[in-house]
Design a protein around this motif. Structure first.
Motif, PDB file in Angstrom:
ATOM      1  N   MET A 119      35.471  49.728  40.572  1.00  0.00           N
ATOM      2  CA  MET A 119      34.257  49.129  40.020  1.00  0.00           C
ATOM      3  C   MET A 119      34.590  48.052  38.994  1.00  0.00           C
ATOM      4  N   SER A 120      35.844  47.922  38.639  1.00  0.00           N
ATOM      5  CA  SER A 120      36.270  46.983  37.617  1.00  0.00           C
ATOM      6  C   SER A 120      36.748  45.680  38.257  1.00  0.00           C
ATOM      7  N   PHE A 121      37.309  44.815  37.438  1.00  0.00           N
ATOM      8  CA  PHE A 121      37.934  43.604  37.957  1.00  0.00           C
ATOM      9  C   PHE A 121      39.098  43.232  37.057  1.00  0.00           C
ATOM     10  N   PRO A 122      40.141  42.636  37.645  1.00  0.00           N
ATOM     11  CA  PRO A 122      41.328  42.304  36.849  1.00  0.00           C
ATOM     12  C   PRO A 122      41.047  41.122  35.919  1.00  0.00           C
ATOM     13  N   PRO A 123      41.776  41.036  34.830  1.00  0.00           N
ATOM     14  CA  PRO A 123      41.534  39.945  33.883  1.00  0.00           C
ATOM     15  C   PRO A 123      41.800  38.559  34.486  1.00  0.00           C
ATOM     16  N   ASP A 124      42.650  38.484  35.509  1.00  0.00           N
ATOM     17  CA  ASP A 124      42.961  37.190  36.128  1.00  0.00           C
ATOM     18  C   ASP A 124      42.185  36.963  37.433  1.00  0.00           C
ATOM     19  N   THR A 170      41.811  33.381  39.068  1.00  0.00           N
ATOM     20  CA  THR A 170      42.960  32.645  39.592  1.00  0.00           C
ATOM     21  C   THR A 170      43.783  33.428  40.601  1.00  0.00           C
ATOM     22  N   ARG A 171      43.732  34.741  40.537  1.00  0.00           N
ATOM     23  CA  ARG A 171      44.525  35.566  41.449  1.00  0.00           C
ATOM     24  C   ARG A 171      43.880  35.580  42.826  1.00  0.00           C
ATOM     25  N   ARG A 172      44.670  35.375  43.857  1.00  0.00           N
ATOM     26  CA  ARG A 172      44.133  35.281  45.222  1.00  0.00           C
ATOM     27  C   ARG A 172      44.225  36.575  46.013  1.00  0.00           C
ATOM     28  N   ARG A 173      45.256  37.364  45.829  1.00  0.00           N
ATOM     29  CA  ARG A 173      45.422  38.578  46.621  1.00  0.00           C
ATOM     30  C   ARG A 173      45.249  39.793  45.749  1.00  0.00           C
ATOM     31  N   ARG A 174      44.710  40.833  46.349  1.00  0.00           N
ATOM     32  CA  ARG A 174      44.470  42.079  45.628  1.00  0.00           C
ATOM     33  C   ARG A 174      45.240  43.214  46.291  1.00  0.00           C
ATOM     34  N   ILE A 175      46.550  43.220  46.130  1.00  0.00           N
ATOM     35  CA  ILE A 175      47.391  44.296  46.639  1.00  0.00           C
ATOM     36  C   ILE A 175      47.939  45.029  45.425  1.00  0.00           C
ATOM     37  N   PRO A 176      47.698  46.339  45.334  1.00  0.00           N
ATOM     38  CA  PRO A 176      48.113  47.060  44.127  1.00  0.00           C
ATOM     39  C   PRO A 176      49.627  47.181  44.015  1.00  0.00           C
ATOM     40  N   GLU A 177      50.079  47.308  42.782  1.00  0.00           N
ATOM     41  CA  GLU A 177      51.488  47.578  42.517  1.00  0.00           C
ATOM     42  C   GLU A 177      51.771  48.998  42.982  1.00  0.00           C
ATOM     43  N   PRO A 178      53.002  49.315  43.405  1.00  0.00           N
ATOM     44  CA  PRO A 178      53.331  50.682  43.835  1.00  0.00           C
ATOM     45  C   PRO A 178      52.973  51.709  42.763  1.00  0.00           C
ATOM     46  N   GLY A 179      52.270  52.756  43.173  1.00  0.00           N
ATOM     47  CA  GLY A 179      51.893  53.826  42.266  1.00  0.00           C
ATOM     48  C   GLY A 179      50.687  53.539  41.389  1.00  0.00           C
ATOM     49  N   GLN A 180      50.076  52.381  41.557  1.00  0.00           N
ATOM     50  CA  GLN A 180      48.911  52.031  40.744  1.00  0.00           C
ATOM     51  C   GLN A 180      47.719  51.719  41.638  1.00  0.00           C
ATOM     52  N   LEU A 231      42.686  47.007  40.328  1.00  0.00           N
ATOM     53  CA  LEU A 231      41.374  46.809  39.731  1.00  0.00           C
ATOM     54  C   LEU A 231      40.544  45.936  40.662  1.00  0.00           C
ATOM     55  N   GLY A 232      39.359  46.375  40.983  1.00  0.00           N
ATOM     56  CA  GLY A 232      38.454  45.577  41.804  1.00  0.00           C
ATOM     57  C   GLY A 232      38.835  45.550  43.269  1.00  0.00           C
ATOM     58  N   HIS A 233      38.524  44.448  43.917  1.00  0.00           N
ATOM     59  CA  HIS A 233      38.695  44.287  45.359  1.00  0.00           C
ATOM     60  C   HIS A 233      40.166  44.287  45.770  1.00  0.00           C
ATOM     61  N   GLU A 234      40.469  45.020  46.849  1.00  0.00           N
ATOM     62  CA  GLU A 234      41.804  45.029  47.456  1.00  0.00           C
ATOM     63  C   GLU A 234      41.671  44.522  48.883  1.00  0.00           C
ATOM     64  N   ASP A 235      42.337  43.452  49.192  1.00  0.00           N
ATOM     65  CA  ASP A 235      42.222  42.846  50.520  1.00  0.00           C
ATOM     66  C   ASP A 235      42.510  43.813  51.660  1.00  0.00           C
ATOM     67  N   GLN A 236      43.455  44.719  51.471  1.00  0.00           N
ATOM     68  CA  GLN A 236      43.872  45.613  52.540  1.00  0.00           C
ATOM     69  C   GLN A 236      43.302  47.025  52.409  1.00  0.00           C
ATOM     70  N   GLY A 237      42.356  47.226  51.525  1.00  0.00           N
ATOM     71  CA  GLY A 237      41.800  48.555  51.303  1.00  0.00           C
ATOM     72  C   GLY A 237      41.106  49.116  52.530  1.00  0.00           C
ATOM     73  N   GLY A 238      41.256  50.418  52.753  1.00  0.00           N
ATOM     74  CA  GLY A 238      40.663  51.076  53.915  1.00  0.00           C
ATOM     75  C   GLY A 238      39.288  51.670  53.658  1.00  0.00           C
ATOM     76  N   THR A 239      38.787  51.494  52.433  1.00  0.00           N
ATOM     77  CA  THR A 239      37.471  52.015  52.067  1.00  0.00           C
ATOM     78  C   THR A 239      36.579  50.868  51.622  1.00  0.00           C
ATOM     79  N   ILE A 240      35.359  50.829  52.150  1.00  0.00           N
ATOM     80  CA  ILE A 240      34.343  49.911  51.632  1.00  0.00           C
ATOM     81  C   ILE A 240      33.650  50.658  50.505  1.00  0.00           C
ATOM     82  N   ALA A 295      31.947  37.813  47.836  1.00  0.00           N
ATOM     83  CA  ALA A 295      33.338  38.104  47.522  1.00  0.00           C
ATOM     84  C   ALA A 295      33.494  38.184  46.005  1.00  0.00           C
ATOM     85  N   THR A 296      34.377  39.045  45.543  1.00  0.00           N
ATOM     86  CA  THR A 296      34.566  39.213  44.108  1.00  0.00           C
ATOM     87  C   THR A 296      35.851  38.553  43.622  1.00  0.00           C
ATOM     88  N   GLN A 297      36.379  37.658  44.407  1.00  0.00           N
ATOM     89  CA  GLN A 297      37.637  37.015  44.001  1.00  0.00           C
ATOM     90  C   GLN A 297      37.381  35.812  43.136  1.00  0.00           C
TER      91      GLN A 297
END
Length: 166
Positions: free
Chosen positions: A37-42, A45-55, A58-67, A164-166
């Motif tokens: 439900m949040s969004f990253p501070p960047d 400017t940030r184009r892709r939303r792929i989480p860091e390993p183990g994290q 924040l917000g939209h993830e391009d490859q997320g399996g859940t809407i 889109a929330t990017q």
């Protein structure tokens, strides 16, 4: 969803009025979370939303399996006219046909659980999400075609717009 009043002869075409919308993002979490439900501070400017390993991202993830459905809203003068259920049925069908996610998830207050269950969502119990003060229930609907989860027929002529929330 937009509506327009009837056009009277000799009058200019009226402007469409937004009467309902659905706002959603994609997440890798199986339910809606505070992070989704949040969004990253960047976010500007940030184009892709792929989480860091183990994290969790924040917000939209391009490859997320859940809407993650954040909002289903209908203007007051069109509530209790089946606008919300029509809009949601159409949205569910579009997600099912596009095969872009395995499930849809949302947060609901206890008085809306029967409404979402009537649309095929399962109540997964109290949510750990504290967005808006908490008190939510996790609701999940899978995209599969299993008999015990009937998919709903889309309504012709319904427009669903997703920002889109990017």
């Amino acid at each position: 969803m937009f509506t327009m009043p009837p056009l009277k002869e000799g009058q200019p075409k009226p402007r469409p009025e937004l009467i309902g919308h659905i706002v959603s993002t994609r997440t890798s979490a199986p339910t809606v979370t505070d992070a989704s439900m949040s969004f990253p501070p960047d976010w500007r400017t940030r184009r892709r939303r792929i989480p860091e390993p183990g994290q969790e991202a924040l917000g939209h993830e391009d490859q997320g399996g859940t809407i993650a459905i954040h909002s289903l809203a209908v203007v007051p003068q069109h509530q209790r006219k089946k606008v919300a259920s029509t809009l949601m049925k159409s949205y569910i069908e579009r997600i099912r046909e596009s095969k872009i996610a395995d499930r849809l998830a949302l947060l609901a207050h206890d008085n809306l659980i029967p409404f979402y269950e009537s649309l095929g969502f399962e109540n997964r119990g109290p949510s750990s999400c504290t967005f808006g003060g908490g008190g939510w229930y996790d609701m999940v609907r899978f995209r599969d075609d299993r008999v015990d989860r009937p998919m709903l027929t889309p309504v012709v002529g319904i427009g669903v717009f997703q920002r889109a929330t990017q």
